[in-house]
Enzyme design. Structure first.
Site, mmCIF file in Angstrom:
data_model
loop_
_atom_site.group_PDB
_atom_site.id
_atom_site.type_symbol
_atom_site.label_atom_id
_atom_site.label_comp_id
_atom_site.label_asym_id
_atom_site.label_seq_id
_atom_site.Cartn_x
_atom_site.Cartn_y
_atom_site.Cartn_z
ATOM 1 C CG HIS A 139 -2.076 1.366 1.046
ATOM 2 N ND1 HIS A 139 -3.287 1.088 0.939
ATOM 3 C CD2 HIS A 139 -1.768 2.733 1.973
ATOM 4 C CE1 HIS A 139 -3.780 2.334 0.745
ATOM 5 N NE2 HIS A 139 -3.363 3.208 1.273
ATOM 6 C CB CYS A 140 1.724 3.729 -2.617
ATOM 7 S SG CYS A 140 3.372 4.795 -3.428
#
Length: 339
Positions: A168-169
């Site tokens: 998850h960025c």
């Protein structure tokens, strides 16, 4: 209930802060490079030439034209790939991985883990699943209430199971997985080229800034900060892009690098590796003309992935070995018919 809802709303708003920060930096870089360094400076040079002064910053019109064309090309591809990375929804498992109503009720009523696993094994017998947990159990998400496909993981930030989840960025406020991994790679590549181009073209004027050869205008301070910001982002993005290029070559996700997928005959980090060329096609597709364009061309459906023959499960090996005599018999018959 209300405070929890407010907290979730605040978290969603704060999650966009890194994206807004990147957007502001990119918007400023566009203004500083195009408006201050090229457009306004060209106007200043015209005034200086009329008054008898010598122009210093980007005196060549052809040079400006080349700079602006390349800049806008990289800028457009960078924004396009960044937009696709942010706004492409993470892909989730299809309905076939959800338990039936009867199995779900039975699973929830059953308290003994071994019997729960028996229910999951029965439900997963016809699914294309080759990986298990470290304890050789069926990978099941209690939150989403579904059997996890290979390479699928639950994201606590998005609160969904994401196919071929990489990470998850926060810089895109999205999960990077099967549906947008190609876009993420192109975003890194074009941002790297964008920063490199800006830093390379501004370098000569950055040097002139320190030797006091630049005219005293607003552009000189934009030149200073443009070089520093572009160089800083280039160095940070280079390491990240190099790492993900290595992952693509190995056909691994970030999660699989730190925790090897467990197959029926043991953990194997290279379990999904098909060779560098095929690994590349898994992400970018078969048609090379679309590789550098942020449109979805990845192979497969995200639920089923080809694995190496060396990690084929024992049941498949047994079936293939049992069928081998029959195959040889058919080959002999065919040879006799041909002769």
């Amino acid at each position: 209930m209300a405070p929890s809802h407010v907290l979730k709303c605040c978290q969603k708003v704060l999650a966009w802060v890194p994206v807004v920060f990147i957007a502001l930096v990119v918007a400023w870089s566009y203004y500083a490079y195009v408006v201050e360094l090229c457009v306004c400076e060209a106007w200043n040079q015209t005034l200086q030439l009329k008054e008898g002064y010598k122009a210093v910053i980007i005196s060549s019109t052809a040079e400006k034209a080349v700079y602006l064309v390349i800049f806008h090309l990289l800028f457009f591809m960078f924004i396009w790939s960044y937009w696709k990375t942010i706004f492409t929804p993470p892909a989730s498992p299809s309905k076939e991985f959800c338990l039936s109503k009867a199995d779900k009720e039975q699973y929830e009523k059953e308290e003994r883990p071994e019997y729960q696993q028996e229910i999951l094994r029965r439900a997963a017998k016809d699914l294309p699943i080759y990986t298990t947990t470290a304890s050789r159990a069926i990978r099941y998400c209690d939150r989403c209430q579904l059997i996890k496909p290979d390479r699928c993981h639950h994201c606590s930030a998005c609160d969904i199971c994401v196919l071929k989840m990489d990470h998850h960025c926060p810089w895109v406020n999205n999960c990077v997985g099967f549906s947008n991994y190609k876009f993420f790679l192109l975003f890194l590549m074009y941002s790297l080229l964008y920063c490199l181009f800006v830093a390379a073209t501004v370098l000569q004027y950055f040097i002139k800034f320190w030797t006091n050869e630049l005219p005293d205008t607003h552009a000189k301070f934009h030149v200073l900060f443009l070089f520093f910001v572009a160089a800083m982002f280039f160095i940070s993005i280079l390491s990240l892009f190099s790492y993900h290029c290595w992952l693509v070559g190995k056909n691994r996700s970030t999660i699989e690098t730190f925790r090897a997928p467990m197959f029926r005959n043991g953990p194997d980090k290279n379990g999904f590796s098909l060779g560098c060329s095929k690994n590349l096609r898994e992400v970018f597709g078969d048609e090379k003309k679309y590789w550098l364009i942020p449109v979805f061309t990845s192979l497969g459906d995200g639920c089923n992935f080809p694995t190496r023959l060396v990690i084929m499960d024992p049941e498949q090996l047994a079936v293939s070995s049992q069928n081998e005599p029959a195959k040889r018999f058919l080959q002999r018959i065919l040879c006799l018919n041909i002769t």
